[in-house]
Design a protein around this motif. Structure first.
Motif, PDB file in Angstrom:
ATOM      1  N   ALA A  42       0.460  -1.256   0.131  1.00  0.00           N
ATOM      2  CA  ALA A  42      -0.180   0.279   0.383  1.00  0.00           C
ATOM      3  C   ALA A  42       0.517   1.684   0.009  1.00  0.00           C
ATOM      4  O   ALA A  42       0.323   2.311  -0.623  1.00  0.00           O
ATOM      5  N   ASN A  43       2.617   1.230   0.846  1.00  0.00           N
ATOM      6  CA  ASN A  43       2.953   2.365   0.987  1.00  0.00           C
ATOM      7  C   ASN A  43       3.755   2.457  -0.569  1.00  0.00           C
ATOM      8  O   ASN A  43       4.717   3.078  -0.751  1.00  0.00           O
ATOM      9  N   SER A  44       3.592   2.028  -1.345  1.00  0.00           N
ATOM     10  CA  SER A  44       4.640   1.586  -2.700  1.00  0.00           C
ATOM     11  C   SER A  44       3.600   1.996  -4.172  1.00  0.00           C
ATOM     12  O   SER A  44       2.241   1.829  -3.839  1.00  0.00           O
ATOM     13  N   SER A  45       3.766   2.838  -4.966  1.00  0.00           N
ATOM     14  CA  SER A  45       3.493   2.355  -6.309  1.00  0.00           C
ATOM     15  C   SER A  45       3.759   1.799  -8.062  1.00  0.00           C
ATOM     16  O   SER A  45       3.465   2.098  -8.227  1.00  0.00           O
ATOM     17  N   VAL A  46       4.737   1.952  -8.044  1.00  0.00           N
ATOM     18  CA  VAL A  46       4.810   0.805  -8.178  1.00  0.00           C
ATOM     19  C   VAL A  46       5.917  -0.409  -8.369  1.00  0.00           C
ATOM     20  O   VAL A  46       7.104  -0.598  -7.693  1.00  0.00           O
ATOM     21  N   LEU A  47       5.119  -1.653  -8.828  1.00  0.00           N
ATOM     22  CA  LEU A  47       5.404  -3.118  -7.591  1.00  0.00           C
ATOM     23  C   LEU A  47       5.907  -3.403  -9.190  1.00  0.00           C
ATOM     24  O   LEU A  47       5.250  -4.013 -10.311  1.00  0.00           O
ATOM     25  N   ARG A  48       7.453  -4.302  -8.909  1.00  0.00           N
ATOM     26  CA  ARG A  48       7.763  -5.200 -10.215  1.00  0.00           C
ATOM     27  C   ARG A  48       7.944  -6.502  -9.200  1.00  0.00           C
ATOM     28  O   ARG A  48       8.127  -6.757  -7.979  1.00  0.00           O
ATOM     29  N   ALA A  49       7.059  -8.015  -9.664  1.00  0.00           N
ATOM     30  CA  ALA A  49       7.373  -9.028  -9.446  1.00  0.00           C
ATOM     31  C   ALA A  49       8.093 -10.187 -10.054  1.00  0.00           C
ATOM     32  O   ALA A  49       7.526  -9.822 -11.077  1.00  0.00           O
ATOM     33  N   GLY A  85      -3.432   5.247  -8.983  1.00  0.00           N
ATOM     34  CA  GLY A  85      -2.327   5.368  -8.713  1.00  0.00           C
ATOM     35  C   GLY A  85      -0.678   4.176  -8.793  1.00  0.00           C
ATOM     36  O   GLY A  85       0.473   5.088  -7.910  1.00  0.00           O
ATOM     37  N   ARG A  86      -1.044   3.327  -9.141  1.00  0.00           N
ATOM     38  CA  ARG A  86      -0.504   1.739  -8.551  1.00  0.00           C
ATOM     39  C   ARG A  86      -0.735   1.346 -10.238  1.00  0.00           C
ATOM     40  O   ARG A  86      -1.043   0.866 -10.614  1.00  0.00           O
ATOM     41  N   ARG A  87       1.122   0.610  -9.728  1.00  0.00           N
ATOM     42  CA  ARG A  87       1.124  -0.121 -11.252  1.00  0.00           C
ATOM     43  C   ARG A  87       1.992  -1.345 -10.657  1.00  0.00           C
ATOM     44  O   ARG A  87       3.048  -1.533 -10.024  1.00  0.00           O
ATOM     45  N   TYR A  88       1.778  -2.457 -11.075  1.00  0.00           N
ATOM     46  CA  TYR A  88       1.786  -3.705 -10.916  1.00  0.00           C
ATOM     47  C   TYR A  88       2.616  -4.085 -12.543  1.00  0.00           C
ATOM     48  O   TYR A  88       1.719  -4.042 -13.658  1.00  0.00           O
ATOM     49  N   HIS A  89       3.648  -4.492 -11.934  1.00  0.00           N
ATOM     50  CA  HIS A  89       4.933  -4.928 -13.187  1.00  0.00           C
ATOM     51  C   HIS A  89       5.160  -6.146 -13.338  1.00  0.00           C
ATOM     52  O   HIS A  89       5.918  -6.399 -12.093  1.00  0.00           O
ATOM     53  N   ILE A  90       4.244  -7.872 -13.090  1.00  0.00           N
ATOM     54  CA  ILE A  90       4.188  -8.754 -12.603  1.00  0.00           C
ATOM     55  C   ILE A  90       4.600  -9.614 -13.838  1.00  0.00           C
ATOM     56  O   ILE A  90       3.424 -10.010 -14.860  1.00  0.00           O
ATOM     57  N   ILE A  91       5.770 -10.752 -13.197  1.00  0.00           N
ATOM     58  CA  ILE A  91       6.145 -11.384 -14.706  1.00  0.00           C
ATOM     59  C   ILE A  91       6.253 -13.476 -13.800  1.00  0.00           C
ATOM     60  O   ILE A  91       6.933 -12.872 -12.658  1.00  0.00           O
ATOM     61  N   ILE A 151      10.366  -6.147  -6.048  1.00  0.00           N
ATOM     62  CA  ILE A 151      10.671  -5.157  -6.003  1.00  0.00           C
ATOM     63  C   ILE A 151       9.529  -3.332  -5.497  1.00  0.00           C
ATOM     64  O   ILE A 151       8.680  -3.472  -6.510  1.00  0.00           O
ATOM     65  N   TYR A 152       9.458  -3.139  -4.437  1.00  0.00           N
ATOM     66  CA  TYR A 152       9.041  -1.824  -4.426  1.00  0.00           C
ATOM     67  C   TYR A 152       9.738  -0.678  -4.539  1.00  0.00           C
ATOM     68  O   TYR A 152      10.542   0.296  -3.733  1.00  0.00           O
ATOM     69  N   ASP A 153       8.730   0.098  -5.225  1.00  0.00           N
ATOM     70  CA  ASP A 153       9.376   1.561  -5.799  1.00  0.00           C
ATOM     71  C   ASP A 153      11.067   1.298  -5.876  1.00  0.00           C
ATOM     72  O   ASP A 153      11.597   2.506  -5.835  1.00  0.00           O
ATOM     73  N   ASP A 154      11.518   0.445  -6.704  1.00  0.00           N
ATOM     74  CA  ASP A 154      13.367   0.179  -6.807  1.00  0.00           C
ATOM     75  C   ASP A 154      14.190   0.407  -5.596  1.00  0.00           C
ATOM     76  O   ASP A 154      15.079   1.368  -6.000  1.00  0.00           O
ATOM     77  N   ARG A 155      13.127   0.706  -4.482  1.00  0.00           N
ATOM     78  CA  ARG A 155      14.347   0.662  -3.239  1.00  0.00           C
ATOM     79  C   ARG A 155      14.011   0.182  -1.775  1.00  0.00           C
ATOM     80  O   ARG A 155      14.653  -0.406  -1.171  1.00  0.00           O
ATOM     81  N   GLN A 156      13.196  -1.147  -2.355  1.00  0.00           N
ATOM     82  CA  GLN A 156      13.231  -2.619  -0.916  1.00  0.00           C
ATOM     83  C   GLN A 156      12.873  -3.863  -2.213  1.00  0.00           C
ATOM     84  O   GLN A 156      12.051  -3.374  -2.787  1.00  0.00           O
ATOM     85  N   VAL A 157      13.545  -4.551  -1.745  1.00  0.00           N
ATOM     86  CA  VAL A 157      13.435  -6.276  -2.316  1.00  0.00           C
ATOM     87  C   VAL A 157      13.003  -6.915  -1.268  1.00  0.00           C
ATOM     88  O   VAL A 157      13.072  -6.940  -0.033  1.00  0.00           O
ATOM     89  N   VAL A 158      11.837  -8.221  -1.367  1.00  0.00           N
ATOM     90  CA  VAL A 158      11.189  -8.662  -0.729  1.00  0.00           C
ATOM     91  C   VAL A 158      11.593 -10.463  -1.335  1.00  0.00           C
ATOM     92  O   VAL A 158      11.109 -10.100  -1.905  1.00  0.00           O
ATOM     93  N   VAL A 159      12.550 -11.097  -0.602  1.00  0.00           N
ATOM     94  CA  VAL A 159      12.934 -12.134  -1.818  1.00  0.00           C
ATOM     95  C   VAL A 159      12.431 -13.629  -0.096  1.00  0.00           C
ATOM     96  O   VAL A 159      12.631 -13.371   0.688  1.00  0.00           O
TER      97      VAL A 159
END
Length: 281
Positions: free
Chosen positions: A109-116, A167-173, A226-234
């Motif tokens: 919820a605190n991220s705008s661009v989320l990549r997975a 206001g949020r974008r999910y880029h999921i692969i 990857i949250y807003d290119d600032r944090q990664v959760v593995v």
């Protein structure tokens, strides 16, 4: 395990060794301290050398046994900082899966661009309730954790509200293998695949599938966010790593972009999903 985490664990071990050596009544040997605590000498050695992560109770006992109860606050603060990056499932799931899901809800919820990237199962934010229920059931059995499956499912479903936030974008692969994995009954998997087909039409979601036959430049290893290119959760079998150092973020971002080159999107992704869906019938 991250280098930053291991360095922090070793630093904590050094501090524990200092407390043992500076006991007010005279320096304690590792064997003497182990006897006082009712532990094996190997546990004392592992904690001091950063080969085992202490619990809060371990640190309290250590401080009291070395005559330094005033150091409990310092030690627990070090442990809390350490666990900010390395969160073992044993500790996280002590209260069940629901609290863990709530933490992820807040992070997303605190991220705008989320990549997975995911190679094992459908990412949580795109799961159906039945599919999520199957996943939680399997992991509850694996970790022998508190069985709060329905609460966990409700929390995970709440996360999907973000899919409809402009206001949020999910880029999921995801790897195509995810679509085949029979972690749940065929009927549940079929409904999950239908859900993915519908998600492709959302303007907030870019869903890519890496076909099994697609050439890949790197092995499609474990999943991460990857949250807003600032944090990664593995996520690993024993813990979650929450990484925010520049090297970790840049490495995972490079991995994500490399895997994306092998993915198909839009109508092509729908064809891959439909192909697997037809096999279920």
């Amino acid at each position: 395990m991250s280098t930053d985490f291991q360095q922090a664990r070793e630093a904590l071990g050094v501090r524990l060794r200092e407390l043992r050596a500076s006991h007010p009544g005279g320096r304690l040997t590792g064997t003497q301290l182990a006897e006082r605590l009712g532990w094996t000498q190997s546990k004392v050695s592992k904690l001091e050398n950063g080969r085992q992560t202490a619990t809060a109770d371990d640190l309290t006992m250590w401080a009291e046994a070395t005559g330094r109860p005033d150091s409990i606050g310092e030690l627990t603060a070090r442990l809390k900082a350490l666990e900010t990056h390395h969160r073992s499932w044993r500790r996280q799931l002590a209260a069940g899966h629901r609290p863990v899901q709530d933490v992820h809800n807040e992070a997303q919820a605190n991220s705008s661009v989320l990549r997975a990237w995911e190679s094992s199962w459908v990412v949580g934010v795109l799961q159906t309730p039945d599919y999520a229920r199957a996943i939680f059931t399997r992991f509850t059995e694996l970790h022998q954790s508190t069985r709060d499956i329905e609460d966990a499912v409700r929390s995970r479903m709440k996360r999907q509200e973000g899919l409809y936030d402009s206001g949020r974008r999910y880029h999921i692969i995801m790897w195509e293998a995810v679509l085949h994995a029979r972690i749940c009954p065929p009927s549940v998997l079929a409904a999950q695949l239908d859900r993915l087909l519908g998600v492709i039409g959302l303007d907030t979601v870019e869903l890519g599938i890496v076909p099994l036959e697609a050439p890949v430049k790197i092995p499609p290893a474990g999943g991460f966010w990857i949250y807003d290119d600032r944090q990664v959760v593995v996520e690993t079998w024993h813990a979650e790593l929450w990484l925010d150092d520049t090297d970790s973020v840049s490495t995972h971002l490079k991995v994500w972009k490399t895997l994306r080159e092998s993915a198909v999107f839009g109508a092509d992704a729908q064809r891959v999903i439909n192909k697997v869906r037809r096999k279920l019938e």
